[in-house]
Design a protein around this motif. Sequence first.
Motif, PDB file in Angstrom:
ATOM      1  N   PRO A 178       0.800  -1.228   0.000  1.00  0.00           N
ATOM      2  CA  PRO A 178       0.000   0.000   0.000  1.00  0.00           C
ATOM      3  C   PRO A 178       0.836   1.284   0.000  1.00  0.00           C
ATOM      4  O   PRO A 178       0.522   2.223  -0.728  1.00  0.00           O
ATOM      5  CB  PRO A 178      -0.812  -0.119   1.297  1.00  0.00           C
ATOM      6  N   THR A 179       1.883   1.323   0.809  1.00  0.00           N
ATOM      7  CA  THR A 179       2.707   2.531   0.859  1.00  0.00           C
ATOM      8  C   THR A 179       3.381   2.783  -0.478  1.00  0.00           C
ATOM      9  O   THR A 179       3.450   3.928  -0.953  1.00  0.00           O
ATOM     10  CB  THR A 179       3.770   2.413   1.968  1.00  0.00           C
TER      11      THR A 179
ATOM     12  N   ARG B  24       2.292   1.811  -3.373  1.00  0.00           N
ATOM     13  CA  ARG B  24       1.258   2.228  -4.322  1.00  0.00           C
ATOM     14  C   ARG B  24       0.909   3.701  -4.137  1.00  0.00           C
ATOM     15  O   ARG B  24       0.754   4.447  -5.109  1.00  0.00           O
ATOM     16  CB  ARG B  24       0.009   1.366  -4.145  1.00  0.00           C
ATOM     17  N   ALA B  25       0.755   4.110  -2.868  1.00  0.00           N
ATOM     18  CA  ALA B  25       0.439   5.514  -2.601  1.00  0.00           C
ATOM     19  C   ALA B  25       1.553   6.424  -3.095  1.00  0.00           C
ATOM     20  O   ALA B  25       1.292   7.487  -3.681  1.00  0.00           O
ATOM     21  CB  ALA B  25       0.214   5.725  -1.102  1.00  0.00           C
ATOM     22  N   ALA B  26       2.795   6.022  -2.864  1.00  0.00           N
ATOM     23  CA  ALA B  26       3.940   6.828  -3.309  1.00  0.00           C
ATOM     24  C   ALA B  26       3.971   6.926  -4.831  1.00  0.00           C
ATOM     25  O   ALA B  26       4.228   7.993  -5.398  1.00  0.00           O
ATOM     26  CB  ALA B  26       5.233   6.217  -2.784  1.00  0.00           C
ATOM     27  N   THR B  27       3.703   5.818  -5.494  1.00  0.00           N
ATOM     28  CA  THR B  27       3.725   5.811  -6.958  1.00  0.00           C
ATOM     29  C   THR B  27       2.592   6.652  -7.524  1.00  0.00           C
ATOM     30  O   THR B  27       2.794   7.445  -8.456  1.00  0.00           O
ATOM     31  CB  THR B  27       3.608   4.366  -7.486  1.00  0.00           C
ATOM     32  N   ALA B  28       1.398   6.493  -6.970  1.00  0.00           N
ATOM     33  CA  ALA B  28       0.226   7.198  -7.490  1.00  0.00           C
ATOM     34  C   ALA B  28       0.355   8.709  -7.340  1.00  0.00           C
ATOM     35  O   ALA B  28      -0.088   9.464  -8.215  1.00  0.00           O
ATOM     36  CB  ALA B  28      -1.040   6.708  -6.779  1.00  0.00           C
TER      37      ALA B  28
ATOM     38  N   ALA C  50       8.328   6.991  -0.658  1.00  0.00           N
ATOM     39  CA  ALA C  50       7.670   6.073   0.272  1.00  0.00           C
ATOM     40  C   ALA C  50       8.120   6.319   1.706  1.00  0.00           C
ATOM     41  O   ALA C  50       7.327   6.195   2.651  1.00  0.00           O
ATOM     42  CB  ALA C  50       7.955   4.626  -0.126  1.00  0.00           C
ATOM     43  N   GLY C  51       9.390   6.659   1.901  1.00  0.00           N
ATOM     44  CA  GLY C  51       9.886   6.945   3.243  1.00  0.00           C
ATOM     45  C   GLY C  51       9.222   8.155   3.863  1.00  0.00           C
ATOM     46  O   GLY C  51       8.928   8.174   5.068  1.00  0.00           O
ATOM     47  N   ASP C  52       8.972   9.194   3.041  1.00  0.00           N
ATOM     48  CA  ASP C  52       8.307  10.398   3.552  1.00  0.00           C
ATOM     49  C   ASP C  52       6.874  10.107   3.983  1.00  0.00           C
ATOM     50  O   ASP C  52       6.330  10.786   4.863  1.00  0.00           O
ATOM     51  CB  ASP C  52       8.309  11.492   2.481  1.00  0.00           C
ATOM     52  N   ILE C  53       6.267   9.112   3.363  1.00  0.00           N
ATOM     53  CA  ILE C  53       4.901   8.727   3.748  1.00  0.00           C
ATOM     54  C   ILE C  53       4.918   7.883   5.016  1.00  0.00           C
ATOM     55  O   ILE C  53       4.184   8.149   5.971  1.00  0.00           O
ATOM     56  CB  ILE C  53       4.221   7.946   2.610  1.00  0.00           C
ATOM     57  N   PHE C  54       5.790   6.869   5.026  1.00  0.00           N
ATOM     58  CA  PHE C  54       5.730   5.860   6.077  1.00  0.00           C
ATOM     59  C   PHE C  54       6.353   6.298   7.403  1.00  0.00           C
ATOM     60  O   PHE C  54       5.748   6.092   8.463  1.00  0.00           O
ATOM     61  CB  PHE C  54       6.418   4.579   5.598  1.00  0.00           C
TER      62      PHE C  54
END
Length: 469
Positions: free
Chosen positions: A158-159, A161-165, A170-174
């Motif tokens: 999921p992380t 996918r969210a980063a790609t979309a 991904a690190g900044d999200i997670f």
Amino acid sequence: MLTILGFTMIATFLVLIMMKKMSPIAALVLIPALFCVIVGKGAHLGDYVLEGVGNLAPTAAMLMFAIVYFGVMIDVGLFDPIVRGILRFCRADPLRIVVGTALLAAIVSLDGDGSTTFMITVSAMYPLYKRLGMSLVVMTGVAATANGVMNTLPWGGPTARAATALKLDAGDIFVPMIPALGVGLLFVIGLAYVLGRRERKRLGYLSLDEALEPRSETVLVKAGGPGTAAGTPATGGPADAGAGADGGEGDTAEEEFQGLDPNRPTLRPKLYWFNAGLTVALLASMIMELLPIPVLFLLGAALALTVNYPSMTDQKARIAAHADNVLNVSGMVFAAAVFTGVLTGTGMVEHMADWLVGAIPEGMGPHMAVVTGLLSLPLTYFMSNDGFYFGVLPVLAEAGAAHGVSPLEIARASLVGQALHMSSPLVPAVYVLVGMAKVEFGDHTRFTVKWAALTSLVVLGAGILFGII
């Protein structure tokens, strides 16, 4: 109209399987086929199904060979020391066993693959639940919810996918989400403690010797359980919230405690370290993405069978022993392909998502991150992660940006629903969980959904409290 039909189709499916009016496989095939005809797209049903099957075929192949591989590892005794160690640590106490289930599922989830997590967790814990007469839906519910929280790891899907979309790191999200996810995991452990207390109150607990010795009576004997003197037969009646629902598997005098039976002919003690090394290498290769997961399990299953059972007769016997699980799970995945193929092909998913986004009041614009978190619960339950993150999330992010909400906040909020997502009928791994645990999918759904949804809300609340969302 497509929006209404989409929600009606999903509701019909859930009601029928939860009421046990249809089997999940039949419901996953017949209900979408019917609704495909109703929306006037019956002529395209074949195309939708083939597209869905094509998308899920690698997953089905992975599950088939993964079940064979871990089935062989159970047969040869790889997990026996783990089961014995957990039993000694838990002291045959239902409370400790349920908490241990949550911890084990969370730890194994570090590999990022739900199917592997469930196979290892059930392999280790199922014999304990059966031997003590514990509720198997408690095991599946706790394992699925713990895995759902851990599924947000960057390599879990999921992380990424969210980063790609949203074209983010991904690190900044997670990384900022770690405190909120930590609270969610603590909540799951607390939930396991509460459910474990219920099981302890219902069953009492056995001494270690009693738990290890073969069963000689039809029902378990309590060791000083509440309100029951030692030596009084335990009824094993249902406790609150589904306790005792074990998918129809009765406790009989003939049933052996296979997980700890030291004399079963399939054991290969001389090959223990080979099997342990092969499993570690397989999991490490998955994490490092050396080869596609289906290929890894195909090679692993073939190697495990060849080394442990050189005789063709023995190999055929081991494959036949696990054929039921393979057929049930792979059949469920291909049936789910019909459901997802029709939902996507007819446009119902797109219309449902547009309706939900359009229903958001204008005044909620500045709070789009919270709205995204709330919407992630139903949307990731009724849709695939691909559909949600690549189809809906960009729309929500765009709406949030118009009101000054950072795409990072939207992305973090989108992870909230994963605890519930892992019990979705569209997630192939959940069929591995209920299949190996011999639990009816409807029983699992009825028991787990409320706790998983509450866990997601706890993660959302923690994210808001910490200023992450």
